[in-house]
Design an enzyme around this catalytic site. Structure first.
Site, PDB file in Angstrom:
ATOM      1  N   ILE A 133       0.850  -1.195   0.000  1.00 26.25           N
ATOM      2  CA  ILE A 133       0.000   0.000   0.000  1.00 26.25           C
ATOM      3  C   ILE A 133       0.881   1.239   0.000  1.00 26.25           C
ATOM      4  CG2 ILE A 133      -1.739   1.290   1.275  1.00 26.25           C
ATOM      5  CD1 ILE A 133      -2.470  -1.454   2.568  1.00 26.25           C
ATOM      6  N   CYS A 134       0.531   2.164  -0.875  1.00 26.02           N
ATOM      7  CA  CYS A 134       1.277   3.429  -0.914  1.00 26.02           C
ATOM      8  C   CYS A 134       0.411   4.501  -0.256  1.00 26.02           C
ATOM      9  CB  CYS A 134       1.580   3.814  -2.362  1.00 26.02           C
ATOM     10  SG  CYS A 134       2.348   5.420  -2.538  1.00 26.02           S
ATOM     11  N   LEU A 135       0.680   4.731   1.032  1.00 30.59           N
ATOM     12  CA  LEU A 135      -0.117   5.721   1.773  1.00 30.59           C
ATOM     13  C   LEU A 135       0.854   6.527   2.629  1.00 30.59           C
ATOM     14  CD1 LEU A 135      -2.827   6.853   2.609  1.00 30.59           C
ATOM     15  CD2 LEU A 135      -3.071   5.002   4.225  1.00 30.59           C
TER      16      LEU A 135
END
Lengths: 660, 165
Positions: free
Chosen positions: B104-106
């Site tokens: 996840i790119c957060l």
């Protein structure tokens, strides 16, 4: 001597008096001649001639001589120590001063009594001013000799009086009559002096504010009456200018009180209004009963202005944020604001007190440092300047805010308030009981929606009705039940505690055991015995410590003790009292073990948001978030966090606080 | 007991308490086994997002410095055949989630933007928030990011529902 007596029977027997008499005569003559010369030759303009004639007048001489004498008195007094004027000489001097004042003002009263009859007015003002000067010298001497601050200057100083009297003298040179307003002003000046001396006579100077308020209010009332009547021009210019600031401030105070009253009437409750806070925190105005009226007036005016400029800021800084749960909202809002500056780590910069409070303290110190004997006019001008600046600031702020409202329809009326104060702590008799959101949930939701919309610049809030708004909001947050979380704010802690009680987790057991161990060590009665006579202990220690010094045996008085019994000690005693209460409460409920644990935890503000274990101890500046504990602060510092963990604001420093 | 363990224990107590409801979108949030608090599994059903029909599984791995460092959260995409739960959807098309690894790119799950006050629950909520607010400008799934950029809603919904069982 006998030869001199025959020459003139007006002159007295003593050489010195005669010398002074002739000296003053010479001055008087000089001033008159100076006037006439100037006027005849037209060399100088009016102002210059008035200036010169003032310096040549007997009033200025009296004023200067008085100043020199008082200066010497103070300087000599400062070189002596442990000075105490015997009571009897105090009384004698005071009575003498009062006697002189009455003599000096006798003719004024006489004149006022039968005003219409024409009589010579030559010496009325001179004798009045002389008696004022002498009375001030006496007062200075007495108070300096008994180690107190001289309580002179009330509203108008001696110097200003001398200017005013000279002006009157000049203007009445021709028609030889004094207007009734001037007589009243003169009487007020006499009353002020009499007030000081009478209070000093009965040793009541600490209650000076009461009497000087009566006189001051009468004076200002008289002033405003004249102003309305249009007869203000009868007063000397100096008097008009001198009372103008006080008059303005009084009006300001009355105006703001009226505003508070009307808002209170409209809302039908005073609970929300700041005036309520003012009544509770009366001490913070910093006015003591021993102040004189005009100083108190300026302080009060400044306080009220402060109150209205920084709506949420009172000196106690009641609005420490206590973010509990819905920081996901703040977090999402703040995600876009990336921090660029990382200069210094605020988590390692301890600040003892609230920075704003420290500024105020600094200012107070500066005021105290200015010696009492410097010109009061100067100090008062400074204070007045302060007040004026704040007033202007207030007006400008209001105007700007009005413009903003007009320009930007999207900003709600509540918006400013909502941003500043989000949480409030309600204090009960038992202490901090519950924490609630200042706004309704709906309100809050709308605001957040506003923000989101502003960020996206896609939606115009005016085009969407309320239902859609709610839908949008829930969509934005993906139905994460945030409203639910909001509502549960108040009960979060107790829920937690119930969990702890339901399950037997080792840590909890440990803590309970340790409590019991402590209670085994100290029985309740022991603690009671130690703690209840805390004050008496202080009194005893104070007494003992003072006998050690080689001070002539001073009696233990209440005022002395109150000086020794500082605020810190009061705070400490208060904390101890609170603990005691808690212990008592717990003992009453000892049969219910569960309730007991709950009781203890209910009183706390909540746990540290990082470790979820310790109580909150660290307030961060300038964002004022009270959210973390000491050990978490240290670990945050080691990890080089530069921003507040709650609001992502820059951290400049922190303070430790201890909640009882 | 280290600070991280204490904190995780507290969180565990909170989530396992039946009185304390989690968000409706979070079906479960528990450690994999009772002996290891540093390995968690979450099952989410992100209702009121475009993924509302699916159930997704997330693995959460924590370090010993946990509240000060972010947890590592991934969507589980390659569960072995034995453990496979029929209800769970193992493929999630999302422009900020790697389709193969589930990464996840957060930004708030990166160390720079992480804040220690975030709990596991709020981290999951943040991911659910991400599901509906895709950032096509920093994609891990480039094909899906193009669809988002084109704003082809029919295609987006069809692809999502295609993988949901």
């Amino acid at each position: 001597m006998s030869g001199n007596d025959t020459v003139s029977d007006i002159e007295s027997n003593w050489v010195i008096v005669r010398l002074l008499d002739s000296f003053s005569n010479a001055i008087y003559q000089q001033s008159k001649e100076d006037n006439t010369i100037n006027i005849n030759n037209n060399i100088n303009n009016e102002g210059a001639s008035a200036f010169i004639s003032y310096w040549m007048s007997p009033f200025s001489m009296m004023c200067m001589i008085t100043a020199v004498i008082m200066n010497r008195i103070v300087i000599f007094a400062s070189s002596r120590r442990n000075n105490r004027l015997p009571l009897i000489s105090n009384i004698i001097l005071r009575i003498f001063a009062i006697y002189l004042l009455l003599i000096g003002s006798y003719e004024i009263f006489l004149k006022l009594w039968n005003y219409n009859t024409t009589s010579t007015t030559d010496n009325i003002l001179k004798s009045l001013h002389l008696s004022l000067c002498i009375s001030q010298i006496f007062d200075t001497f007495i108070s300096v000799a008994s180690g107190l601050k001289p309580s002179m200057e009330t509203g108008i100083t001696l110097f200003e009086y001398s200017l005013a009297f000279q002006e009157i003298e000049k203007s009445t040179d021709n028609d030889n009559s004094i207007s009734i307003e001037i007589l009243i002003i003169a009487i007020i000046s006499i009353l002020n002096q009499l007030n000081i001396h009478l209070l000093g006579l009965f040793n009541l100077l600490n209650y000076k504010l009461i009497t000087s308020t009566i006189i001051g209010l009468f004076t200002l009332g008289f002033y405003s009456y004249n102003l309305i009547n249009g007869s203000i021009s009868n007063l000397p210019v100096i008097i008009i200018i001198g009372y103008l600031p006080h008059f303005c401030i009084l009006n300001l105070i009355i105006l703001s009180l009226l505003i508070y009253l009307t808002t209170g009437l409209v809302k039908f409750s005073f609970n929300d209004l700041l005036i309520n806070n003012l009544l509770i925190n009366w001490n913070s105005i910093n006015i003591s009963l021993s102040d004189d009226f005009y100083t108190a007036l300026i302080k009060f005016g400044e306080f009220i202005l402060n109150l209205s400029i920084n709506q949420c800021y009172i000196r106690e800084t009641s609005n420490i944020y206590l973010p509990i749960d819905n920081f996901i909202q703040m977090e999402i809002n703040n995600m876009k604001n990336k921090n660029k500056n990382k200069n210094m780590n605020g988590y390692n910069n301890e600040i003892i007190n609230n920075p704003e409070l420290m500024n105020i303290e600094k200012q107070n110190d500066e005021i105290k440092k200015i010696s009492v004997f410097k010109w009061v006019i100067f100090r008062r001008l400074k204070m007045f300047n302060n007040v004026v600046m704040k007033f202007i600031k207030l007006i400008v702020l209001k105007i700007i805010s009005i413009f903003r409202k007009r320009n930007n329809n999207r900003i709600n009326d509540n918006d400013d308030n909502n941003k500043v104060v989000k949480y409030r702590i309600i204090e009960d008799d038992n202490g901090v009981k519950c924490i609630y959101l200042d706004n309704d949930n709906d309100n809050n939701d709308n605001d957040n929606n506003d923000n989101d919309n502003n960020d996206n610049d896609k939606l115009n809030i005016n085009e969407i009705n309320d239902e859609d708004l709610n839908k949008m909001y829930s969509q934005l947050l993906l139905n994460t039940e945030l409203p639910d979380n909001d509502e549960s704010n108040d009960y979060q802690e107790s829920d937690d505690n119930e969990d702890e009680n339901d399950e037997d987790i080792p840590t909890d057991n440990e803590s309970i055991v340790s409590d019991e161990e402590i209670q085994e060590l100290f029985t309740n009665n022991d603690i009671n015995h130690i703690l209840t006579d805390m004050r008496e202990q202080h009194i005893m220690t104070y007494h003992m410590s003072h006998e050690k010094e080689f001070v002539p045996i001073s009696q233990l008085t209440r005022s002395n003790f109150s000086k020794y019994y500082t605020d810190d000690m009061k705070l400490l005693d208060y904390l101890i009292e609170r603990r005691l209460k808690m212990v008592n409460n717990n003992n009453n409920k000892e049969t219910f073990n569960d309730d007991k644990c709950k009781e203890i935890n209910d009183d706390q503000l909540g746990i540290c948001v990082v470790c979820h274990e310790n109580s909150r101890q660290i307030v961060l500046w300038p964002c004022r978030c009270l959210a973390i504990c000491e050990s978490c602060r240290v670990s945050l510092f080691i990890r080089e966090f530069a921003t507040c963990v709650c609001c992502r604001g820059e951290v400049e420093g922190f303070s430790r606080i201890y909640v009882p | 007991m280290s600070n991280a363990q204490k904190r995780l224990l507290k969180e565990f107590k909170k989530y396992s308490n039946p009185n304390n409801k989690l968000s409706e979108s979070i079906i479960s949030l528990t450690p994999i086994n009772d002996n290891n608090l540093f390995d968690w599994i979450a099952i989410i059903n992100p209702i009121e997002t475009i993924y509302k029909k699916g159930f997704y599984k997330l693995s959460i791995k924590l370090s010993n410095t946990y509240p000060l460092t972010p947890p590592i959260i991934k969507f589980i995409t390659n569960e072995s055949q034995i453990d496979r739960d029929e209800q769970i959807t193992y493929q999630i098309p999302h422009c900020n989630i790697d389709f193969k690894t589930g990464e996840i790119c957060l930004d708030i799950l990166k160390i720079d933007n992480w804040s220690p006050i975030w709990t596991l629950e709020y981290s999951i909520l943040a991911i659910i928030y991400l599901l509906n607010n895709q950032e096509p400008n920093s994609p891990l799934n480039i094909d899906f990011a193009n669809l988002i950029k084109l704003n082809d809603k029919l295609a987006i919904n069809s692809i999502i529902n295609y993988y949901i069982k």
